[in-house]
Enzyme design. Sequence first.
Site, PDB file in Angstrom:
ATOM      1  N   GLU A  54       0.735  -1.214  -0.056  1.00 17.76           N
ATOM      2  CA  GLU A  54       0.162   0.012  -0.049  1.00 17.76           C
ATOM      3  C   GLU A  54       1.003   1.193   0.017  1.00 17.76           C
ATOM      4  O   GLU A  54       0.542   2.331  -0.609  1.00 17.76           O
ATOM      5  CB  GLU A  54      -0.990  -0.151   1.313  1.00 17.76           C
ATOM      6  N   CYS A  86      -0.709   0.707   7.567  1.00 17.40           N
ATOM      7  CA  CYS A  86      -1.168   0.882   6.284  1.00 17.40           C
ATOM      8  C   CYS A  86      -2.556   1.437   6.095  1.00 17.40           C
ATOM      9  O   CYS A  86      -3.005   2.585   5.403  1.00 17.40           O
ATOM     10  CB  CYS A  86      -1.043  -0.275   5.326  1.00 17.40           C
ATOM     11  N   ALA A 166      21.702 -47.674  -7.984  1.00 20.17           N
ATOM     12  CA  ALA A 166      22.166 -48.431  -6.830  1.00 20.17           C
ATOM     13  C   ALA A 166      23.639 -47.953  -6.325  1.00 20.17           C
ATOM     14  O   ALA A 166      23.876 -48.195  -5.083  1.00 20.17           O
ATOM     15  CB  ALA A 166      22.364 -49.965  -6.830  1.00 20.17           C
ATOM     16  N   ARG A 186      12.727 -22.317  -6.632  1.00 23.51           N
ATOM     17  CA  ARG A 186      13.428 -21.956  -5.414  1.00 23.51           C
ATOM     18  C   ARG A 186      13.402 -20.408  -5.036  1.00 23.51           C
ATOM     19  O   ARG A 186      13.322 -20.054  -4.031  1.00 23.51           O
ATOM     20  CB  ARG A 186      14.987 -22.234  -5.554  1.00 23.51           C
ATOM     21  N   ASP A 202      25.026 -35.477  -2.738  1.00 20.93           N
ATOM     22  CA  ASP A 202      24.997 -34.517  -3.845  1.00 20.93           C
ATOM     23  C   ASP A 202      25.869 -33.462  -3.923  1.00 20.93           C
ATOM     24  O   ASP A 202      26.166 -32.680  -4.791  1.00 20.93           O
ATOM     25  CB  ASP A 202      23.630 -34.320  -4.044  1.00 20.93           C
ATOM     26  N   ARG A 209      20.174 -20.291  -9.928  1.00 16.61           N
ATOM     27  CA  ARG A 209      21.017 -19.861 -10.821  1.00 16.61           C
ATOM     28  C   ARG A 209      20.703 -19.557 -12.086  1.00 16.61           C
ATOM     29  O   ARG A 209      19.620 -20.313 -12.527  1.00 16.61           O
ATOM     30  CB  ARG A 209      22.234 -20.934 -10.994  1.00 16.61           C
ATOM     31  N   GLU A 296      13.531 -30.536  -1.116  1.00 14.22           N
ATOM     32  CA  GLU A 296      13.907 -31.307  -2.170  1.00 14.22           C
ATOM     33  C   GLU A 296      14.543 -32.488  -1.805  1.00 14.22           C
ATOM     34  O   GLU A 296      15.653 -33.129  -2.711  1.00 14.22           O
ATOM     35  CB  GLU A 296      15.113 -30.429  -3.182  1.00 14.22           C
TER      36      GLU A 296
END
Length: 368
Positions: A54, A86, A166, A186, A202, A209, A296
């Site tokens: 506002e 506001c 595996a 993200r 990982d 990015r 994730e």
Amino acid sequence: MSGQDERFMALALSLGRRGQGMVWPNPAVGCVIVKDGRIVGRGWTQQGGRPHAETVALAQAGKAARGADVYVTLEPCAHTGKTPPCATALIEAGVKRVVAAITDTDTRVAGRGFAMLRDAGIAVEIGCMADLAAQDNAGFILNTDLDRPFVTLKLANSFDGRIATATGESKWITGPDARRLVHAMRARHDAVLVGAGTARIDDPSLTVRDLGVRHQPVRVVTSRRLDVPLMGQLARSAKEIPLWMCHGPDADPNLVSAWQGLGADLFCCAVRGGQLDTRDVLHQLAKAGLTRVLCEGGSALSASLLAEDLVDELVGFTAGLAIGAEGLPLVGALGLSALADGPRFRLVETRAIGGDVMHRWARGATNV
């Protein structure tokens, strides 16, 4: 309410979404000011939560705000925090009518903003496109009402429901278009959450990015013992990009000190059944101000969120690839003995993303 009201509210909603992922702990609000059928001001809550939508729209409208209609996606605030209310700003600007999508459930507001406006002789109408507004601000509402953030669970898997071979190889099951969309997801969440296994295997950066986005979400890792590499990408970037580590009370004090020295914020969470209590993790994140969290994985954390009924939105990316039974399953053990006990979701959207399929599901479905 007229079709014109819905048209201007739809614009206000689209403006509000620009703040998603950047305004926590505040809601992502949009505002449009209209005088004689012409837009004279528009705004959305800015990065960090201020100035409010506002305030931005009124500054743009200037004197043209007098006698104008205001479309705002959430009830104007009525309390004095770091900025004046506001509702007071709208009264002082001399607006004629305020059309709001939904009431603010924050006890500091909760109808008080509307009461201030009406007491000043301003017409107030509530409920225009309320369902969409509630959906857009579900994270803020959940934080206020249930002390937890909105949780989106993102899963990327092979056609036969595996997330790795595996041997643990998982880069990349889905293609570049799907990965680019995940980066956009993200950017619209306050934080990205992963389990310790994902962080170890990982070595992700969990950043946005290749989208020209400067703002980065908070990276959150759940690790009861803090046994995550101290030389990984997350550790190396902790002083530049926020990193929060959720650990148990039995974590090694030396590791607690090491992570703090690297620049991470530490959250001691309860343990239940030998694992971090997922409900308490989310409660701690909500207390810290987060409203929208994108999880994730991995499979154990995904299973815990699903088992505790803490997933609000499920987004899957399925590749045309088969890995086989020896691969790592998409979701860890849930301990179900009957289909009726399994968490079910309502299909909202499905579409091709490059060579993969994206499917989005919402909570609220009934078992069949």
